[in-house]
Write a protein that holds these residues in place. Structure first.
Motif, PDB file in Angstrom:
ATOM      1  N   UNK A  46      15.174  11.669  35.634  1.00 22.16           N
ATOM      2  CA  UNK A  46      16.091  12.758  35.979  1.00 22.16           C
ATOM      3  C   UNK A  46      16.321  12.834  37.479  1.00 22.16           C
ATOM      4  N   UNK A  47      17.538  13.212  37.874  1.00 26.57           N
ATOM      5  CA  UNK A  47      17.832  13.436  39.283  1.00 26.57           C
ATOM      6  C   UNK A  47      17.077  14.658  39.777  1.00 26.57           C
ATOM      7  N   UNK A  48      17.051  15.701  38.948  1.00 23.27           N
ATOM      8  CA  UNK A  48      16.287  16.917  39.245  1.00 23.27           C
ATOM      9  C   UNK A  48      15.354  17.201  38.083  1.00 23.27           C
ATOM     10  N   UNK A  49      14.149  17.634  38.433  1.00 20.05           N
ATOM     11  CA  UNK A  49      13.174  18.065  37.426  1.00 20.05           C
ATOM     12  C   UNK A  49      12.515  19.339  37.941  1.00 20.05           C
ATOM     13  N   UNK A  50      12.642  20.419  37.187  1.00 16.03           N
ATOM     14  CA  UNK A  50      12.193  21.736  37.635  1.00 16.03           C
ATOM     15  C   UNK A  50      11.166  22.288  36.650  1.00 16.03           C
ATOM     16  N   UNK A  51      10.035  22.736  37.191  1.00 15.97           N
ATOM     17  CA  UNK A  51       9.038  23.434  36.373  1.00 15.97           C
ATOM     18  C   UNK A  51       9.406  24.916  36.321  1.00 15.97           C
ATOM     19  N   UNK A  52       9.586  25.434  35.118  1.00 17.45           N
ATOM     20  CA  UNK A  52       9.909  26.848  34.930  1.00 17.45           C
ATOM     21  C   UNK A  52       8.595  27.621  34.863  1.00 17.45           C
ATOM     22  N   UNK A  53       8.354  28.462  35.885  1.00 23.79           N
ATOM     23  CA  UNK A  53       7.069  29.150  36.039  1.00 23.79           C
ATOM     24  C   UNK A  53       7.319  30.648  36.189  1.00 23.79           C
ATOM     25  N   UNK A 167      18.370  19.776  30.202  1.00 28.73           N
ATOM     26  CA  UNK A 167      17.713  19.885  28.896  1.00 28.73           C
ATOM     27  C   UNK A 167      16.324  20.474  29.086  1.00 28.73           C
ATOM     28  N   UNK A 168      16.012  21.475  28.275  1.00 26.00           N
ATOM     29  CA  UNK A 168      14.728  22.147  28.365  1.00 26.00           C
ATOM     30  C   UNK A 168      13.699  21.403  27.524  1.00 26.00           C
ATOM     31  N   UNK A 194      20.136  15.913  33.084  1.00 28.28           N
ATOM     32  CA  UNK A 194      20.404  14.676  32.345  1.00 28.28           C
ATOM     33  C   UNK A 194      21.743  14.047  32.694  1.00 28.28           C
ATOM     34  N   UNK A 195      22.564  14.731  33.479  1.00 29.38           N
ATOM     35  CA  UNK A 195      23.858  14.177  33.888  1.00 29.38           C
ATOM     36  C   UNK A 195      24.199  14.703  35.275  1.00 29.38           C
ATOM     37  N   UNK A 267      18.253   8.428  28.102  1.00 33.09           N
ATOM     38  CA  UNK A 267      17.232   9.456  28.247  1.00 33.09           C
ATOM     39  C   UNK A 267      16.296   9.122  29.405  1.00 33.09           C
ATOM     40  N   UNK A 268      15.806  10.128  30.119  1.00 33.68           N
ATOM     41  CA  UNK A 268      14.789   9.857  31.137  1.00 33.68           C
ATOM     42  C   UNK A 268      13.584   9.153  30.510  1.00 33.68           C
ATOM     43  N   UNK A 269      13.115   8.113  31.185  1.00 31.18           N
ATOM     44  CA  UNK A 269      12.019   7.317  30.662  1.00 31.18           C
ATOM     45  C   UNK A 269      12.466   6.125  29.849  1.00 31.18           C
ATOM     46  N   UNK A 270      13.774   6.030  29.547  1.00 33.27           N
ATOM     47  CA  UNK A 270      14.284   4.917  28.752  1.00 33.27           C
ATOM     48  C   UNK A 270      14.522   3.698  29.633  1.00 33.27           C
ATOM     49  N   UNK A 271      14.249   2.514  29.072  1.00 29.49           N
ATOM     50  CA  UNK A 271      14.436   1.278  29.814  1.00 29.49           C
ATOM     51  C   UNK A 271      15.891   0.813  29.719  1.00 29.49           C
ATOM     52  N   UNK A 272      16.375   0.216  30.805  1.00 29.39           N
ATOM     53  CA  UNK A 272      17.738  -0.307  30.867  1.00 29.39           C
ATOM     54  C   UNK A 272      17.743  -1.483  31.842  1.00 29.39           C
TER      55      UNK A 272
END
Length: 377
Positions: A46-53, A167-168, A194-195, A267-272
């Motif tokens: 992901x370009x951004x990844x945020x922890x919801x706290x 995506x949550x 995701x986009x 998907x994040x983590x998918x190989x390409x």
């Protein structure tokens, strides 16, 4: 003797049998532009990844979204119990009113006593005390107003909204749980963008001078991203990040490009795979790599003449890529060369013919006419 002579005259001299042409597949050498590409295994992130706290302590009241779903920016995700924070806000508001009343009283006392100093009715020290009391009252108003702002913030924190579109993820905390900041019970979920999506890959450090030569001239490097075994998905991006050091364990340099992922197919983590166009060669001669015949340390091709006879010709290959050989010398554009069936050819001057393309499954042999069927012997 006469009989033997007659028999000898009837016997015809034997004629040599013509060698049949060998069926092969041919192609013509081409001249034109050729892109020099490098393909690397890549992984999406992901370009951004945020922890919801949770930012305040309170009871989780409602979860508004389904786990794993797409959410919009500022969409309401969770709600904490609001009543305690609404009470705190009322209390802070009342404290402001009390502080303002004390300020008003201090102002009245100061204004009433200020003229009395000149007449000697009160000491100057007393007036200084009234003045200090007024300053303290003003400061208490500011402090009380700050408590209102903090109470409003805490109340706003009871509504947890999405800071980005994405995506949550999954959450193990259900409504009715006491959330305590700084503990495991404060992390509600993770939200990822995701986009667009980020494509990470790592060329060898030995290739770095080639990349550096491009960047020093401000030439953008394009990367084409594909998902293996999904021929319809293809994206183009520009490399926007290059790490400042190579990995000491692998001698690879991390790079990335961000590409469009509108359909959320990747998907994040998918190989390409990421293919970088390093250069575009002009006016080069190319042939199919299948035409090359390796003899010791040299390479040859069979060139077909106008009489359909072949000649073994030495070539110097610059490099090969995606089934195409880029030549330095040996053949010229338009030369017809053998690309399949070379193993059937043994010597120069061998006669060849173009092999018929393979028939589609279920097609009858050309020796059978329409409506005929093959009979068993």
């Amino acid at each position: 003797m006469l009989c033997l002579f007659v028999i000898g005259c009837d016997k015809e001299a034997a004629k040599p049998t013509a060698t049949p042409a060998i069926p092969v597949t041919t192609a013509k050498a081409k001249m034109g532009t050729f892109p020099v590409k490098r393909t690397y295994p890549a992984i999406a992130s992901p370009v951004w990844e945020v922890d919801i706290i949770a930012r305040v302590e309170g009871w989780l009241e409602t979860r508004h979204v389904r786990q794993g779903s797409l959410v919009e920016k500022n969409e309401l995700l969770f709600t904490l119990q609001k009543a305690p924070f609404e009470a705190d806000l009322l209390s802070a508001t009342a404290a402001v009113q009390q502080a303002e009343a004390q300020e008003l009283l201090a102002q009245v006392i100061y204004d009433r006593n200020a003229p009395l100093v000149a007449s000697g009715a009160i000491a100057a020290e007393d007036l200084d005390q009234y003045k200090a009391n007024l300053a303290v009252a003003k400061a208490e108003v500011v402090a009380a107003e700050a408590q209102v702002i903090q109470a409003e913030l805490n109340l706003s924190y009871t509504e947890i909204r999405a800071p980005i579109q994405g995506r949550i993820g999954a959450t193990s905390i259900d409504p009715g749980t006491l959330l305590i900041p700084g503990t495991a019970n404060s992390a509600l979920c993770t939200l990822i963008m995701v986009d667009p999506i980020r494509i990470n890959f790592a060329p060898s450090a030995n290739e770095f001078p080639e990349y550096l030569a491009k960047w020093t001239t401000d030439t953008p490097l394009h990367a084409e991203v594909v998902i293996p075994r999904q021929s319809t998905w293809k994206r183009d991006g520009i490399i926007t990040f290059v790490d400042n050091a190579a990995n000491p364990n692998t001698s690879l340099i991390r790079m990335w490009t961000d590409v469009d992922n509108t359909g959320h197919d990747l998907l994040p983590g998918q190989y390409c795979e990421a293919t970088v166009t390093m250069n575009v060669l002009e006016d080069v001669v190319t042939i199919p790599s299948t035409a090359l015949v390796q003899v010791a340390s040299e390479q040859y091709v069979w060139v077909v003449g106008s009489d359909s006879k072949v000649t073994e010709t030495k070539v110097v290959v610059n490099f090969q890529q995606d089934g195409t050989a880029v030549l330095k010398s040996g053949v010229k554009s338009g030369d017809r060369i053998v690309v399949e069936g070379m193993l059937k050819i043994r010597t120069n001057g061998t006669l060849i013919k173009e092999a018929e393309p393979p028939s589609a499954p279920g097609t009858p042999p050309p020796s059978l006419k329409s409506g005929e069927t093959k009979k068993n012997d």
